[in-house]
Design a protein around this motif. Structure first.
Motif, PDB file in Angstrom:
ATOM      1  N   GLN A  81      34.967  33.762 -38.628  1.00  0.00           N
ATOM      2  CA  GLN A  81      33.516  33.795 -38.680  1.00  0.00           C
ATOM      3  C   GLN A  81      32.941  32.343 -38.967  1.00  0.00           C
ATOM      4  N   GLY A  82      32.054  32.106 -38.501  1.00  0.00           N
ATOM      5  CA  GLY A  82      31.076  30.798 -38.510  1.00  0.00           C
ATOM      6  C   GLY A  82      31.451  29.765 -37.342  1.00  0.00           C
ATOM      7  N   ASP A  83      32.301  30.146 -36.686  1.00  0.00           N
ATOM      8  CA  ASP A  83      32.983  29.237 -35.475  1.00  0.00           C
ATOM      9  C   ASP A  83      31.855  29.317 -34.360  1.00  0.00           C
ATOM     10  N   ARG A  84      31.855  28.321 -33.665  1.00  0.00           N
ATOM     11  CA  ARG A  84      30.821  28.481 -32.384  1.00  0.00           C
ATOM     12  C   ARG A  84      31.859  28.022 -31.214  1.00  0.00           C
ATOM     13  N   VAL A  85      31.657  29.066 -30.166  1.00  0.00           N
ATOM     14  CA  VAL A  85      32.583  28.972 -29.063  1.00  0.00           C
ATOM     15  C   VAL A  85      31.925  28.771 -27.900  1.00  0.00           C
ATOM     16  N   LEU A  86      32.311  27.865 -27.100  1.00  0.00           N
ATOM     17  CA  LEU A  86      31.875  27.854 -25.623  1.00  0.00           C
ATOM     18  C   LEU A  86      32.705  28.349 -24.663  1.00  0.00           C
ATOM     19  N   ASP A  87      32.394  29.267 -23.786  1.00  0.00           N
ATOM     20  CA  ASP A  87      33.062  30.210 -22.981  1.00  0.00           C
ATOM     21  C   ASP A  87      32.694  29.964 -21.700  1.00  0.00           C
ATOM     22  N   THR A  88      33.532  30.093 -20.548  1.00  0.00           N
ATOM     23  CA  THR A  88      33.089  30.254 -19.181  1.00  0.00           C
ATOM     24  C   THR A  88      33.890  31.035 -18.522  1.00  0.00           C
ATOM     25  N   GLY A  89      33.208  31.669 -17.343  1.00  0.00           N
ATOM     26  CA  GLY A  89      34.018  32.786 -16.517  1.00  0.00           C
ATOM     27  C   GLY A  89      33.617  34.053 -17.249  1.00  0.00           C
ATOM     28  N   THR A  90      32.560  34.432 -17.746  1.00  0.00           N
ATOM     29  CA  THR A  90      32.216  35.519 -18.681  1.00  0.00           C
ATOM     30  C   THR A  90      32.917  36.667 -17.992  1.00  0.00           C
ATOM     31  N   GLY A  91      32.742  36.978 -16.713  1.00  0.00           N
ATOM     32  CA  GLY A  91      33.049  38.349 -16.285  1.00  0.00           C
ATOM     33  C   GLY A  91      32.730  39.428 -16.860  1.00  0.00           C
ATOM     34  N   ASP A 138      26.767  27.401 -13.657  1.00  0.00           N
ATOM     35  CA  ASP A 138      28.301  26.802 -13.422  1.00  0.00           C
ATOM     36  C   ASP A 138      28.178  25.930 -14.515  1.00  0.00           C
ATOM     37  N   LEU A 139      29.173  26.235 -15.510  1.00  0.00           N
ATOM     38  CA  LEU A 139      29.095  24.783 -16.672  1.00  0.00           C
ATOM     39  C   LEU A 139      29.846  23.744 -16.182  1.00  0.00           C
ATOM     40  N   ALA A 140      30.613  23.360 -15.207  1.00  0.00           N
ATOM     41  CA  ALA A 140      31.132  22.505 -14.475  1.00  0.00           C
ATOM     42  C   ALA A 140      30.076  21.573 -13.931  1.00  0.00           C
ATOM     43  N   ILE A 142      26.909  21.794 -14.513  1.00  0.00           N
ATOM     44  CA  ILE A 142      26.022  21.313 -15.711  1.00  0.00           C
ATOM     45  C   ILE A 142      26.497  20.071 -16.331  1.00  0.00           C
ATOM     46  N   LEU A 143      27.698  20.222 -16.478  1.00  0.00           N
ATOM     47  CA  LEU A 143      28.483  18.969 -17.294  1.00  0.00           C
ATOM     48  C   LEU A 143      28.534  17.633 -16.555  1.00  0.00           C
ATOM     49  N   GLU A 144      28.738  17.992 -15.172  1.00  0.00           N
ATOM     50  CA  GLU A 144      28.894  17.005 -14.078  1.00  0.00           C
ATOM     51  C   GLU A 144      27.362  16.281 -14.039  1.00  0.00           C
ATOM     52  N   ASP A 145      26.375  17.205 -14.338  1.00  0.00           N
ATOM     53  CA  ASP A 145      24.975  16.739 -14.167  1.00  0.00           C
ATOM     54  C   ASP A 145      24.369  16.047 -15.265  1.00  0.00           C
ATOM     55  N   GLY A 146      25.151  15.882 -16.275  1.00  0.00           N
ATOM     56  CA  GLY A 146      24.680  15.343 -17.373  1.00  0.00           C
ATOM     57  C   GLY A 146      24.346  16.433 -18.673  1.00  0.00           C
ATOM     58  N   GLY A 147      24.523  17.463 -18.458  1.00  0.00           N
ATOM     59  CA  GLY A 147      24.325  18.468 -19.467  1.00  0.00           C
ATOM     60  C   GLY A 147      24.757  18.257 -20.883  1.00  0.00           C
ATOM     61  N   LEU A 148      25.598  17.345 -21.271  1.00  0.00           N
ATOM     62  CA  LEU A 148      25.763  16.915 -22.509  1.00  0.00           C
ATOM     63  C   LEU A 148      24.759  15.869 -23.126  1.00  0.00           C
ATOM     64  N   GLU A 149      23.905  15.116 -22.262  1.00  0.00           N
ATOM     65  CA  GLU A 149      22.969  14.482 -22.711  1.00  0.00           C
ATOM     66  C   GLU A 149      21.481  15.103 -22.532  1.00  0.00           C
ATOM     67  N   SER A 150      21.576  16.016 -21.732  1.00  0.00           N
ATOM     68  CA  SER A 150      20.003  16.754 -21.454  1.00  0.00           C
ATOM     69  C   SER A 150      19.530  17.230 -22.805  1.00  0.00           C
ATOM     70  N   GLU A 151      18.281  16.984 -22.589  1.00  0.00           N
ATOM     71  CA  GLU A 151      17.172  17.330 -23.819  1.00  0.00           C
ATOM     72  C   GLU A 151      16.118  18.144 -22.946  1.00  0.00           C
ATOM     73  N   ASP A 175      38.167  20.822 -14.380  1.00  0.00           N
ATOM     74  CA  ASP A 175      37.011  20.126 -14.286  1.00  0.00           C
ATOM     75  C   ASP A 175      36.132  20.099 -15.676  1.00  0.00           C
ATOM     76  N   ILE A 176      36.079  21.202 -16.459  1.00  0.00           N
ATOM     77  CA  ILE A 176      35.490  21.323 -17.737  1.00  0.00           C
ATOM     78  C   ILE A 176      36.234  20.801 -18.909  1.00  0.00           C
TER      79      ILE A 176
END
Length: 251
Positions: A81-91, A138-140, A142-151, A175-176
């Motif tokens: 409860q209350g955790d925030r999860v980042l998941d990729t490869g939903t399928g 594609d999370l990889a 997005i991260l390579e393109d600066g997704g962590l800094e994007s606003e 890569d992730i």
């Protein structure tokens, strides 16, 4: 869920479905524990859909993570409860839905737009559509393109140190994992599932290179037991190997 012996049918309230035992007409106000009879008088019990049922009832877009592996991910990372999860490869979305049912809020990335649409429908079926944000992308990349800094506000921006758990079931997991120290809170977990040793080794090497701690890999394998008049032993059915689970922590 309407159940009789080994027969299981998932039917919307107010809908009907033909079966080999007759037509089932499900009342709008049906409740778990009720009995519904077919037009031939055959009785089915109404059962609430539970977590393990998702594996069998979700529409599939590939091989979903099996329940024992889902249990390992949740148990080893302590998703709750209350955790925030980042998941990729939903399928199919079995893992994302299971973590949401454990109380987490999940952001899950799926590359294939059609697969993502199916996953969103599965989240509705599992009753967790409000807790799982299925994103197409594609999370990889997005991260390579600066997704962590994007606003940009376009739904692809990700805040640093904002996730408790990172779960990956994708060929480019290494890569992730490289970004795990930036994505995770202090003490957060990484769980990577892979069917192949080669990609698992890449994940382990990357996790060590970015100084994640307690990096370990386990093969997930399980044998059923067979009991009969001759004696007891492991089943001679095919060995239950599913893949490799790599765990690490951002400490």
């Amino acid at each position: 869920m309407l159940v009789r012996g080994d027969r299981e049918f998932l039917i919307e309230p107010g809908a009907e479905q033909g079966t080999d035992l007759g037509v089932l007409e499900v009342p709008e106000d049906v409740q778990p524990g009720d009995t519904v009879e077919t037009h031939l008088g055959e009785a089915f019990q109404v059962r609430r859909l539970r977590g393990p049922d998702l594996f069998h009832q979700f529409e599939r877009t590939g091989a979903p993570m099996v329940p024992r592996d889902v249990g390992l991910v949740i148990g080893e990372t302590g998703v709750s409860q209350g955790d925030r999860v980042l998941d990729t490869g939903t399928g199919t979305g079995v893992l994302a839905a299971s973590m949401a049912r454990a109380g987490a809020d999940v952001v899950s990335y799926e590359r294939d737009p059609e697969f993502a649409d199916v996953a969103r429908e599965n989240m509705e079926l599992g009753g967790v559509e409000d807790a799982v944000d299925v994103r197409t992308g594609d999370l990889a990349t997005i991260l390579e393109d600066g997704g962590l800094e994007s606003e940009t506000g376009d739904g692809t921006d990700l805040e640093p140190s904002s996730f408790d758990v990172l779960t990956l079931d994708t060929g480019d997991a290494a890569d992730i994992v490289e970004y795990a120290p930036e994505l995770l809170v202090d003490g957060g977990f990484v769980a990577v599932y892979s069917p192949f040793i080669e990609s698992t080794r890449e994940v382990v090497e990357t996790a060590r290179a970015v100084d994640l701690s307690n990096v370990r890999t386990r093969e997930t394998i399980q044998r059923e037991m067979q009991f009969d008049d001759r004696g007891s032993r492991p089943s001679t059915a095919p060995v239950g190997h599913t893949g490799y689970l790599t765990l690490a922590r951002n400490v």
